[in-house]
Design a protein around this motif. Sequence first.
Motif, PDB file in Angstrom:
ATOM      1  N   LEU A 118       1.025  -1.093   0.049  1.00  0.00           N
ATOM      2  CA  LEU A 118       0.085   0.111   0.279  1.00  0.00           C
ATOM      3  C   LEU A 118       1.044   0.989  -0.205  1.00  0.00           C
ATOM      4  N   GLY A 119       1.174   1.769  -1.022  1.00  0.00           N
ATOM      5  CA  GLY A 119       0.905   3.147  -1.059  1.00  0.00           C
ATOM      6  C   GLY A 119       0.622   4.364  -0.846  1.00  0.00           C
ATOM      7  N   ASN A 120       0.015   4.020  -0.177  1.00  0.00           N
ATOM      8  CA  ASN A 120      -0.808   5.549   0.097  1.00  0.00           C
ATOM      9  C   ASN A 120      -1.926   4.954   0.939  1.00  0.00           C
ATOM     10  N   PRO A 121      -1.470   4.124   2.354  1.00  0.00           N
ATOM     11  CA  PRO A 121      -2.561   3.620   2.810  1.00  0.00           C
ATOM     12  C   PRO A 121      -4.021   4.662   3.747  1.00  0.00           C
ATOM     13  N   SER A 122      -4.496   4.071   3.924  1.00  0.00           N
ATOM     14  CA  SER A 122      -5.523   4.973   4.391  1.00  0.00           C
ATOM     15  C   SER A 122      -5.256   3.981   6.033  1.00  0.00           C
ATOM     16  N   ILE A 123      -6.031   4.551   6.778  1.00  0.00           N
ATOM     17  CA  ILE A 123      -6.392   4.203   8.212  1.00  0.00           C
ATOM     18  C   ILE A 123      -6.447   2.392   8.352  1.00  0.00           C
ATOM     19  N   SER A 124      -7.950   2.427   7.707  1.00  0.00           N
ATOM     20  CA  SER A 124      -8.604   1.636   7.368  1.00  0.00           C
ATOM     21  C   SER A 124      -7.828   0.487   6.822  1.00  0.00           C
ATOM     22  N   GLY A 125      -7.259   0.545   5.743  1.00  0.00           N
ATOM     23  CA  GLY A 125      -6.545  -0.329   4.835  1.00  0.00           C
ATOM     24  C   GLY A 125      -5.034  -0.362   5.424  1.00  0.00           C
ATOM     25  N   MET A 126      -4.760   0.084   6.703  1.00  0.00           N
ATOM     26  CA  MET A 126      -3.399  -0.189   7.086  1.00  0.00           C
ATOM     27  C   MET A 126      -3.568  -1.300   7.960  1.00  0.00           C
ATOM     28  N   ALA A 127      -5.240  -1.372   8.929  1.00  0.00           N
ATOM     29  CA  ALA A 127      -5.497  -2.286  10.254  1.00  0.00           C
ATOM     30  C   ALA A 127      -5.891  -3.221   9.020  1.00  0.00           C
ATOM     31  N   ARG A 128      -6.791  -2.734   7.714  1.00  0.00           N
ATOM     32  CA  ARG A 128      -7.054  -4.916   7.346  1.00  0.00           C
ATOM     33  C   ARG A 128      -6.191  -5.174   6.596  1.00  0.00           C
ATOM     34  N   GLY A 129      -4.860  -4.580   6.335  1.00  0.00           N
ATOM     35  CA  GLY A 129      -3.153  -5.428   6.158  1.00  0.00           C
ATOM     36  C   GLY A 129      -2.841  -5.512   7.181  1.00  0.00           C
ATOM     37  N   LEU A 130      -2.707  -5.738   8.314  1.00  0.00           N
ATOM     38  CA  LEU A 130      -2.499  -6.312   9.638  1.00  0.00           C
ATOM     39  C   LEU A 130      -3.372  -7.187   9.826  1.00  0.00           C
ATOM     40  N   TRP A 131      -4.616  -7.180   9.764  1.00  0.00           N
ATOM     41  CA  TRP A 131      -5.079  -8.353   9.932  1.00  0.00           C
ATOM     42  C   TRP A 131      -5.465  -9.890   8.973  1.00  0.00           C
ATOM     43  N   THR A 132      -4.912  -8.850   7.370  1.00  0.00           N
ATOM     44  CA  THR A 132      -4.692 -10.024   6.904  1.00  0.00           C
ATOM     45  C   THR A 132      -3.326 -10.713   6.697  1.00  0.00           C
ATOM     46  N   SER A 133      -2.452  -9.984   7.198  1.00  0.00           N
ATOM     47  CA  SER A 133      -0.761 -10.560   7.507  1.00  0.00           C
ATOM     48  C   SER A 133      -0.833 -11.357   8.436  1.00  0.00           C
ATOM     49  N   PHE A 134      -1.558 -11.614   9.040  1.00  0.00           N
ATOM     50  CA  PHE A 134      -2.239 -11.620  10.871  1.00  0.00           C
ATOM     51  C   PHE A 134      -2.584 -13.372  10.287  1.00  0.00           C
ATOM     52  N   VAL A 135      -3.642 -13.214   9.704  1.00  0.00           N
ATOM     53  CA  VAL A 135      -4.534 -14.397   8.835  1.00  0.00           C
ATOM     54  C   VAL A 135      -4.801 -14.743   7.462  1.00  0.00           C
ATOM     55  N   SER A 136      -3.332 -15.207   7.047  1.00  0.00           N
ATOM     56  CA  SER A 136      -3.599 -15.884   5.782  1.00  0.00           C
ATOM     57  C   SER A 136      -2.029 -15.410   5.453  1.00  0.00           C
ATOM     58  N   GLY A 137      -2.244 -16.112   4.206  1.00  0.00           N
ATOM     59  CA  GLY A 137      -0.782 -16.551   3.660  1.00  0.00           C
ATOM     60  C   GLY A 137      -0.152 -14.810   2.690  1.00  0.00           C
ATOM     61  N   ARG A 138      -1.025 -14.565   3.047  1.00  0.00           N
ATOM     62  CA  ARG A 138      -0.796 -13.062   1.671  1.00  0.00           C
ATOM     63  C   ARG A 138      -0.069 -12.132   3.398  1.00  0.00           C
ATOM     64  N   LYS A 139       0.400 -11.290   1.965  1.00  0.00           N
ATOM     65  CA  LYS A 139       1.000 -10.372   3.492  1.00  0.00           C
ATOM     66  C   LYS A 139       0.834  -8.801   3.104  1.00  0.00           C
ATOM     67  N   VAL A 140       0.718  -8.201   3.780  1.00  0.00           N
ATOM     68  CA  VAL A 140       0.656  -6.394   3.141  1.00  0.00           C
ATOM     69  C   VAL A 140       1.629  -5.821   3.985  1.00  0.00           C
ATOM     70  N   PHE A 141       1.833  -4.748   2.825  1.00  0.00           N
ATOM     71  CA  PHE A 141       3.138  -3.447   3.769  1.00  0.00           C
ATOM     72  C   PHE A 141       2.395  -2.032   3.888  1.00  0.00           C
ATOM     73  N   PHE A 142       3.353  -0.764   4.675  1.00  0.00           N
ATOM     74  CA  PHE A 142       2.114   0.392   3.749  1.00  0.00           C
ATOM     75  C   PHE A 142       3.397   0.593   4.303  1.00  0.00           C
ATOM     76  N   GLN A 143       4.476   0.786   5.006  1.00  0.00           N
ATOM     77  CA  GLN A 143       5.946   1.494   5.676  1.00  0.00           C
ATOM     78  C   GLN A 143       6.635   2.258   3.960  1.00  0.00           C
ATOM     79  N   MET A 144       6.200   3.760   4.356  1.00  0.00           N
ATOM     80  CA  MET A 144       6.965   4.435   3.906  1.00  0.00           C
ATOM     81  C   MET A 144       8.711   4.456   4.378  1.00  0.00           C
ATOM     82  N   ALA A 145       9.579   4.713   2.893  1.00  0.00           N
ATOM     83  CA  ALA A 145      11.216   4.820   2.600  1.00  0.00           C
ATOM     84  C   ALA A 145      11.356   5.782   3.683  1.00  0.00           C
ATOM     85  N   ASN A 146      12.963   5.251   4.544  1.00  0.00           N
ATOM     86  CA  ASN A 146      13.708   5.770   4.946  1.00  0.00           C
ATOM     87  C   ASN A 146      14.132   7.028   3.705  1.00  0.00           C
TER      88      ASN A 146
END
Length: 187
Positions: free
Chosen positions: A106-134
């Motif tokens: 997620l290159g431009n994540p919403s709050i709900s997208g980040m929450a759904r991403g964390l949940w998805t990464s926890f409960v499935s084999g799919r991984k969701v990332f939303f951290q911007m670059a350093n």
Amino acid sequence: GGLNGLHFVRKANIQREEKVLINGAGGTIGTYALQFAKALGAEVTCVDRDIKLEMLRKLGADIVIDYAQTDFTRNGKSYDVIIDVVGRSSFSGCLKSLKPQGRYVLGNPSISGMARGLWTSFVSGRKVFFQMANYEKANLLCIKNLIEEGKIAPVIDKSFPLAQVAEAHQYVDAGLKAGNVVITMVG
């Protein structure tokens, strides 16, 4: 743009011959992400507006999709990686377009997208990332070296003098730019 493109490609851990989709591929971040993914040997599908598709082909896109004509989340194709730079696609549609062990950036994540991403990464084999670059010097040097070696190229759409910065913003906000817009400084 280059730093985030590099970061997203690294975060997704793109491998040779993987199928990668970049949504918003014609902008600053997307044009770099496309080139980095191609350098790793990925098959890259780029999604953007029709006026940017030819430029994306020239940068190496294997497949281009005009988002006004086709919703990539409903085309029946699946991807190892989806990098969504713009964040306007359906979260659930993108997940359905991922392979079972796919990665979604997620290159431009919403709050709900980040929450759904964390949940998805926890409960499935799919991984969701939303951290911007350093903004690390080593990453800037990596991009500089790749440009100097001719392995990637910055895409410059237009240049505006500093006095026309408002017009430059209007151009960018209209979604018309392909790649980067440069503001020139008079010394």
